[in-house]
Motif scaffolding. Structure first.
Motif, PDB file in Angstrom:
ATOM      1  N   CYS A 133      33.968  49.206  46.717  1.00  0.00           N
ATOM      2  CA  CYS A 133      33.209  48.968  45.496  1.00  0.00           C
ATOM      3  C   CYS A 133      34.028  49.458  44.304  1.00  0.00           C
ATOM      4  O   CYS A 133      33.729  50.486  43.706  1.00  0.00           O
ATOM      5  N   ALA A 134      35.076  48.714  43.984  1.00  0.00           N
ATOM      6  CA  ALA A 134      35.983  49.147  42.924  1.00  0.00           C
ATOM      7  C   ALA A 134      35.549  48.541  41.595  1.00  0.00           C
ATOM      8  O   ALA A 134      35.385  47.329  41.504  1.00  0.00           O
ATOM      9  N   PRO A 135      35.378  49.377  40.575  1.00  0.00           N
ATOM     10  CA  PRO A 135      34.931  48.839  39.284  1.00  0.00           C
ATOM     11  C   PRO A 135      35.809  47.700  38.780  1.00  0.00           C
ATOM     12  O   PRO A 135      35.310  46.709  38.269  1.00  0.00           O
ATOM     13  N   VAL A 136      37.126  47.814  38.962  1.00  0.00           N
ATOM     14  CA  VAL A 136      37.993  46.771  38.413  1.00  0.00           C
ATOM     15  C   VAL A 136      37.759  45.437  39.130  1.00  0.00           C
ATOM     16  O   VAL A 136      37.693  44.378  38.506  1.00  0.00           O
ATOM     17  N   GLU A 137      37.587  45.495  40.434  1.00  0.00           N
ATOM     18  CA  GLU A 137      37.338  44.262  41.187  1.00  0.00           C
ATOM     19  C   GLU A 137      36.035  43.635  40.731  1.00  0.00           C
ATOM     20  O   GLU A 137      35.925  42.426  40.517  1.00  0.00           O
ATOM     21  N   HIS A 138      35.049  44.495  40.544  1.00  0.00           N
ATOM     22  CA  HIS A 138      33.735  43.984  40.157  1.00  0.00           C
ATOM     23  C   HIS A 138      33.778  43.361  38.759  1.00  0.00           C
ATOM     24  O   HIS A 138      33.230  42.283  38.535  1.00  0.00           O
ATOM     25  N   SER A 139      34.474  44.035  37.835  1.00  0.00           N
ATOM     26  CA  SER A 139      34.544  43.475  36.478  1.00  0.00           C
ATOM     27  C   SER A 139      35.305  42.158  36.478  1.00  0.00           C
ATOM     28  O   SER A 139      34.980  41.249  35.725  1.00  0.00           O
ATOM     29  N   MET A 140      36.334  42.068  37.333  1.00  0.00           N
ATOM     30  CA  MET A 140      37.089  40.811  37.383  1.00  0.00           C
ATOM     31  C   MET A 140      36.187  39.674  37.832  1.00  0.00           C
ATOM     32  O   MET A 140      36.239  38.566  37.306  1.00  0.00           O
ATOM     33  N   GLY A 147      35.618  48.615  34.322  1.00  0.00           N
ATOM     34  CA  GLY A 147      36.768  48.523  35.224  1.00  0.00           C
ATOM     35  C   GLY A 147      37.871  47.666  34.634  1.00  0.00           C
ATOM     36  O   GLY A 147      39.059  47.995  34.706  1.00  0.00           O
ATOM     37  N   LEU A 148      37.450  46.577  34.008  1.00  0.00           N
ATOM     38  CA  LEU A 148      38.443  45.653  33.465  1.00  0.00           C
ATOM     39  C   LEU A 148      39.125  46.228  32.230  1.00  0.00           C
ATOM     40  O   LEU A 148      40.339  46.106  32.073  1.00  0.00           O
ATOM     41  N   THR A 149      38.344  46.873  31.378  1.00  0.00           N
ATOM     42  CA  THR A 149      38.964  47.425  30.170  1.00  0.00           C
ATOM     43  C   THR A 149      39.942  48.541  30.553  1.00  0.00           C
ATOM     44  O   THR A 149      41.020  48.645  29.978  1.00  0.00           O
TER      45      THR A 149
END
Ligand code: HEM
Length: 552
Positions: free
Chosen positions: A219-226, A263-265
């Motif tokens: 559950c990685a924030p960056v993956e989720h934001s992508m 995550g993306l920012t």
């Protein structure tokens, strides 16, 4: 004469209205595409297409498919755009001879404007791809496959297998997974594969990883934001202000407005810092354990000065391009294999025979010689289709012949890969997942019609890396685990996924309208007991969302 604001406004609205009508009439009766069939509204105004892409509940590719049934091989889907359904049109548009410009309306919507993918002009894109190609060549991928293999192992061992030197993590992870299972929670395989792709591409391009595979439940924030950012592309296409706003807005404001984007920012900041660091201090690159993209991009050998902004765009693009496509293809393949006992058995048998000793990890060059595995992956690519939306191009001045018709210069043209991959006259029984079709007589002729990586000078730069990743992931998955689909519950698809990814999911769901759960069991690996792990592939995972947005 003094005019009130209301009078000025109403005059402007009236002028806009008259212009729209006159322009629409021109489009209908005098435009060079006037003779091409299609819905009158689509010919009249771009708003018809905007409605289909942004507001209709139906997938745009499905809408276009219906139109082809009514209007034939060539359909006018916007005042200046034609869509084709004859598979030969794909090769008329995307071939080694064509140097056609990409369609700005589509490609400007991607945030990474100054990257090899979004540079619309052929010459500019070629100059950039020539710089990057050595890193993505087959030789380079073969040399650096250990980056992918390492990641493959991590993804699997994270889930199930106790790696000897990380007992604590595995204990912790197993405990969490068991607890999750007991609570009826799921782990998302698509997410796991995205984390795998993300970590692999990051290591490959930057010799750094975000370690998303180590996040609990992947559950990685960056993956989720992508994932959340993907559908925005369609909105940005028609409302470019969204892009201007997000590019110039301070990250803190974006996070405040949409916490799921944290995550993306932070990933954007990571890339920005990295670019600033390597441009200020290029010597730092000497410490990199293997070649990374900046070695090539900052080299003086190519004689181009690439701005920091362009370096950033390229880095971001490569991560985006390498993450979603490969993981979606693997997920699609997984579901089809697990849905088909004969295919599953044959694939596992081939891999088990080839790889008897689990300790001895095979190399990519060896794994890719497995004929059945290769056939399964080709079928996965055929079903997943790469980007399903048409990757539109502009016909050059003077026009061109597409699907046996002369198409005027300046026309936007495209064909979704679905019309090639699901064509019954090329792929008999096209809707059945049948790896045998790639092995029997005449199979070599089919290769021409596998266009998931596109064709011609604008085809995929990451093809070699993608194959390497797909072969090694499947070999490891089917060698180490017994995998089963379990049908419990119901599929829910959230509206925001009504884009390419959803189409892919939709194609998968047609063959399994049950809630796909994976039961994973280690085979001959270091765990002796069966670990059961439910894998929720498509349902919106509220817990995951909350965790990702809170950055945990
Ligand atoms: C299964 C995995 C993949 C599939 C199906 C796929 C598919 C595609 C397709 C169809 C295009 C052409 C898009 C267009 O016409 O505008 C493309 C372009 C591209 N891909 Fe991939 N891709 C995959 C993996 C990767 C990977 C791992 C990378 C590497 C980081 C990558 C990097 C790129 C780049 C840089 C372009 C732009 C090329 C250009 O515009 O000239 N792709 N990909």
């Amino acid at each position: 004469m003094d005019l009130s604001i209301a009078q000025i406004a109403s005059t402007l609205v009236l002028a806009w209205f008259v212009w729209t009508i006159l322009n629409g009439l021109y489009n209908l009766y005098w435009h060079p595409l006037a003779k091409y069939p299609g819905p009158k509204l689509a010919a009249f105004t771009l708003w018809w297409k905007i409605y289909c892409e942004l507001f209709s509940k139906e997938n745009p590719v499905d809408i276009v498919a219906r139109l082809h049934e009514v209007y034939g091989d060539i359909v006018r889907i916007a005042p200046n755009e034609l869509h084709f359904s004859n598979p030969s049109a794909f090769h008329d548009i995307h071939n080694a001879r064509n140097r056609w410009t990409k369609d700005r309306l589509l490609y400007d919507a991607f945030a990474e404007a100054e990257s090899s993918f979004s540079l619309c002009d052929y010459r500019k894109a070629k100059a950039r791809k020539d710089i990057l190609y050595p890193l993505f060549s087959r030789k380079s991928i073969v040399d650096m496959q250990y980056l992918v293999q390492d990641c493959v192992s991590t993804a699997l061992f994270m889930s199930l297998v106790a790696s000897s030197n990380t007992p604590f993590k595995i204990d912790q992870m197993c405990a969490t997974m068991c607890a999750q299972y007991e609570q009826g929670k799921s782990t998302n395989i698509l997410r796991a594969l995205r984390c795998l792709s993300l970590d692999a591409i990051m290591s490959f391009c930057f010799a750094k990883s975000l370690n998303t595979l180590k996040e609990p439940d992947f559950c990685a924030p960056v993956e989720h934001s992508m994932t959340l950012a993907l559908p925005m592309v369609t909105w940005i296409k028609y409302i470019p202000f969204i892009k201007t706003f997000t590019v110039h807005c301070p990250p803190a404001t974006i996070e405040f407005l949409r916490p799921q984007m944290a995550g993306l920012t932070s990933f954007h900041l990571f890339v920005k810092d990295q670019v600033d660091e390597v441009t200020k201090n290029p010597e730092a690159l000497q410490k990199a354990p293997h070649p990374v993209i900046y070695h090539a991009l900052l080299s003086s050998a190519h004689g181009q000065k690439i701005s920091n902004m362009s370096l950033r765009d390229e880095a971001l693009l490569l991560v985006f391009a390498g993450t979603d496509t490969a993981s979606t293809t693997l997920t699609v393949g997984l579901i089809h294999v697990l849905n088909n006992t004969a295919v599953h058995r044959k694939l596992t048998a081939e891999i088990m025979e080839f790889w008897p000793n689990l300790e001895l990890k095979p190399r990519f060059e060896d794994v890719e010689r497995l004929p059945y595995l290769g056939a399964v992956l080709k079928e996965a690519l055929r079903f997943a289709g790469g980007p399903l939306s048409p990757m539109t191009r502009i016909v050059p001045r003077g026009g061109a012949e597409i699907s046996g018709k002369h198409i005027p210069g300046g026309t936007v043209v495209g064909i979704s890969t679905r019309f090639v991959h699901m064509n019954e006259s090329i792929f008999r029984d096209a809707h059945s997942f049948d790896p045998e079709r790639w092995l029997g007589p005449g199979a070599e002729n089919l290769e021409h019609w596998l266009v998931a990586f596109s064709r011609g000078p604008r085809s995929c730069l990451g093809t070699n890396l993608a194959w390497c990743k797909m072969y090694l992931t499947f070999a490891n998955l089917f060698r180490r685990f017994e995998l089963q689909l379990d049908g419990i519950g119901q599929v829910t698809i959230c509206a925001s996924r009504k884009t390419t990814s959803l189409t892919t999911s939709g194609a998968v769901l047609q063959c399994t309208d049950l809630y796909p759960m994976l039961f994973l069991r280690a085979l001959g690996a270091t765990v002796d007991d069966t670990v059961r792990c439910s894998v929720d592939l498509f349902a919106e995972d509220r817990d995951g969302l909350e965790k990702a947005s809170s950055g945990s």
